[in-house]
Scaffold this motif. Structure first.
Motif, PDB file in Angstrom:
ATOM      1  N   GLU A 232       3.433 -15.578   3.770  1.00 36.22           N
ATOM      2  CA  GLU A 232       3.550 -14.145   3.973  1.00 36.22           C
ATOM      3  C   GLU A 232       5.030 -13.804   4.053  1.00 36.22           C
ATOM      4  O   GLU A 232       5.766 -14.431   4.816  1.00 36.22           O
ATOM      5  CB  GLU A 232       2.856 -13.694   5.264  1.00 36.22           C
ATOM      6  CG  GLU A 232       1.378 -14.030   5.348  1.00 36.22           C
ATOM      7  CD  GLU A 232       1.099 -15.419   5.867  1.00 36.22           C
ATOM      8  OE1 GLU A 232       2.041 -16.102   6.345  1.00 36.22           O
ATOM      9  OE2 GLU A 232      -0.056 -15.852   5.803  1.00 36.22           O
TER      10      GLU A 232
ATOM     11  N   SER B  23       7.925  -7.523   1.265  1.00 34.87           N
ATOM     12  CA  SER B  23       7.831  -7.222  -0.160  1.00 34.87           C
ATOM     13  C   SER B  23       9.194  -7.080  -0.834  1.00 34.87           C
ATOM     14  O   SER B  23       9.289  -7.191  -2.061  1.00 34.87           O
ATOM     15  CB  SER B  23       7.012  -5.946  -0.375  1.00 34.87           C
ATOM     16  OG  SER B  23       7.630  -4.834   0.260  1.00 34.87           O
TER      17      SER B  23
ATOM     18  N   VAL C 170      -1.245  -7.266  -0.951  1.00 38.93           N
ATOM     19  CA  VAL C 170      -0.169  -6.607  -0.218  1.00 38.93           C
ATOM     20  C   VAL C 170      -0.746  -6.011   1.060  1.00 38.93           C
ATOM     21  O   VAL C 170      -1.763  -5.305   1.019  1.00 38.93           O
ATOM     22  CB  VAL C 170       0.496  -5.502  -1.062  1.00 38.93           C
ATOM     23  CG1 VAL C 170       1.540  -4.756  -0.239  1.00 38.93           C
ATOM     24  CG2 VAL C 170       1.128  -6.091  -2.310  1.00 38.93           C
ATOM     25  N   LEU C 171      -0.115  -6.312   2.190  1.00 38.23           N
ATOM     26  CA  LEU C 171      -0.487  -5.707   3.465  1.00 38.23           C
ATOM     27  C   LEU C 171       0.429  -4.498   3.660  1.00 38.23           C
ATOM     28  O   LEU C 171       1.596  -4.629   4.025  1.00 38.23           O
ATOM     29  CB  LEU C 171      -0.318  -6.722   4.602  1.00 38.23           C
ATOM     30  CG  LEU C 171      -1.072  -8.045   4.424  1.00 38.23           C
ATOM     31  CD1 LEU C 171      -0.748  -9.003   5.570  1.00 38.23           C
ATOM     32  CD2 LEU C 171      -2.575  -7.807   4.346  1.00 38.23           C
ATOM     33  N   ARG C 172      -0.093  -3.331   3.378  1.00 37.77           N
ATOM     34  CA  ARG C 172       0.731  -2.132   3.356  1.00 37.77           C
ATOM     35  C   ARG C 172       1.191  -1.735   4.753  1.00 37.77           C
ATOM     36  O   ARG C 172       0.404  -1.700   5.696  1.00 37.77           O
ATOM     37  CB  ARG C 172      -0.032  -0.979   2.709  1.00 37.77           C
ATOM     38  CG  ARG C 172      -0.389  -1.208   1.236  1.00 37.77           C
ATOM     39  CD  ARG C 172      -1.133  -0.016   0.660  1.00 37.77           C
ATOM     40  NE  ARG C 172      -2.364   0.242   1.402  1.00 37.77           N
ATOM     41  CZ  ARG C 172      -3.016   1.406   1.389  1.00 37.77           C
ATOM     42  NH1 ARG C 172      -2.533   2.425   0.702  1.00 37.77           N
ATOM     43  NH2 ARG C 172      -4.130   1.545   2.061  1.00 37.77           N
ATOM     44  N   SER C 173       2.490  -1.453   4.862  1.00 40.55           N
ATOM     45  CA  SER C 173       3.101  -0.975   6.122  1.00 40.55           C
ATOM     46  C   SER C 173       2.647  -1.802   7.315  1.00 40.55           C
ATOM     47  O   SER C 173       2.339  -1.281   8.383  1.00 40.55           O
ATOM     48  CB  SER C 173       2.753   0.499   6.350  1.00 40.55           C
ATOM     49  OG  SER C 173       3.302   1.307   5.334  1.00 40.55           O
ATOM     50  N   SER C 174       2.651  -3.123   7.147  1.00 35.89           N
ATOM     51  CA  SER C 174       2.125  -4.009   8.189  1.00 35.89           C
ATOM     52  C   SER C 174       3.198  -4.620   9.079  1.00 35.89           C
ATOM     53  O   SER C 174       2.875  -5.251  10.088  1.00 35.89           O
ATOM     54  CB  SER C 174       1.321  -5.138   7.540  1.00 35.89           C
ATOM     55  OG  SER C 174       2.132  -5.860   6.629  1.00 35.89           O
TER      56      SER C 174
ATOM     57  N   ASP D 232       5.990  -3.306   3.752  1.00 30.06           N
ATOM     58  CA  ASP D 232       4.841  -4.043   3.238  1.00 30.06           C
ATOM     59  C   ASP D 232       5.111  -5.541   3.311  1.00 30.06           C
ATOM     60  O   ASP D 232       6.261  -5.989   3.246  1.00 30.06           O
ATOM     61  CB  ASP D 232       4.571  -3.680   1.774  1.00 30.06           C
ATOM     62  CG  ASP D 232       4.173  -2.226   1.583  1.00 30.06           C
ATOM     63  OD1 ASP D 232       3.818  -1.559   2.583  1.00 30.06           O
ATOM     64  OD2 ASP D 232       4.218  -1.758   0.430  1.00 30.06           O
ATOM     65  N   GLN D 233       4.029  -6.306   3.422  1.00 33.14           N
ATOM     66  CA  GLN D 233       4.112  -7.755   3.320  1.00 33.14           C
ATOM     67  C   GLN D 233       3.265  -8.223   2.135  1.00 33.14           C
ATOM     68  O   GLN D 233       2.199  -7.679   1.869  1.00 33.14           O
ATOM     69  CB  GLN D 233       3.610  -8.438   4.583  1.00 33.14           C
ATOM     70  CG  GLN D 233       4.462  -8.183   5.809  1.00 33.14           C
ATOM     71  CD  GLN D 233       3.983  -8.984   6.995  1.00 33.14           C
ATOM     72  OE1 GLN D 233       4.312 -10.154   7.147  1.00 33.14           O
ATOM     73  NE2 GLN D 233       3.195  -8.357   7.852  1.00 33.14           N
TER      74      GLN D 233
END
Length: 236
Positions: free
Chosen positions: A180, A183, A202-206, A215-216
């Motif tokens: 992880e 981005s 993609v983990l948005r705004s995480s 993001d991640q």
């Protein structure tokens, strides 16, 4: 934010301690153990055996030494921006002499394996590498690494991912490895993808990092997709 600030950092939760392995003794060939000498197979070169560390093209992974700790604390963990991008929680200073698990190894912990990264030429410390979140039932784990500022842009990140992948898949028999990272961390993304990792989502705004949500990217590598002979990679 500029990816060059932390070009080869992967993020990890603060709830996952970084610890060192129980010694894995290998001598003379695959599966053979000795009573005194510690050997690691050189990543991507099955015919070679090296003492005391796992070796790639440019770097080796070895156990944490006492004199590594002040260097890592000063150059990685005392850097507010670097630590904020790499950790899953807010930065806080590490008191000299403390037993912070990011620096001090606890051999009783079995869920992760922590290494110091050193140059093959001269053995200079260049960073840290970790296999964490080890799940022996599902045969999976996560990869994390961090390079000292002066050691970035030399291809070490790609090499570290290769050696950690070898350790996780070949030595420990894991089926899946995961990374992880933020981005905008283009160097880490390149290092992972050059070793066969695939972007899975993609983990948005995480991730809350220095005043903003980022993001991640989640990347995964299956054992059958690993690139065992990917040498002479371009520097990152």
């Amino acid at each position: 934010m500029s990816a060059e600030l932390v070009p080869n950092q992967t993020r990890r939760p603060t709830t996952s301690p970084l610890t060192s392995p129980v010694p894995f003794l290998v001598g003379g060939g695959p599966g053979r153990r000795t009573g005194t000498s510690v050997y690691w197979f050189a990543a991507d070169r099955p015919g070679r055996i090296r003492r005391s560390h796992a070796e790639g093209d440019k770097v080796g992974l070895r156990a944490r030494h006492e004199d590594d700790i002040p260097v890592l604390r000063a150059e990685l963990y005392d850097d507010v921006v670097n630590a904020s991008r790499a950790e899953g929680g807010p930065w806080r200073p590490i008191t000299p002499g403390s037993k912070d698990p990011r620096l001090v190894v606890d051999d009783t912990q079995q869920g992760s394996v922590q290494f110091s990264v050193v140059e093959l030429e001269g053995g200079t410390l260049v960073g840290t590498a970790t296999l964490w979140g080890i799940d022996n039932h599902n045969r999976s784990a996560h990869i994390g690494l961090g390079l000292l500022p002066a050691c970035r842009g030399k291809g070490y990140g790609t090499d570290v991912v290769a050696v950690l992948s070898h350790y996780g898949i070949v030595v420990r028999g894991l089926q899946r490895l995961q990374i992880e990272t933020l981005s905008d961390n283009t160097a880490m993304l390149r290092s992972a993808e050059r070793n066969g990792f695939v972007r899975e989502g993609v983990l948005r705004s995480s991730a809350w990092v220095m005043g903003e949500f980022l993001d991640q990217v989640v990347l995964g590598l299956l054992a059958q997709d690993r690139k065992p002979n990917s040498t002479n990679r371009p520097a990152v």
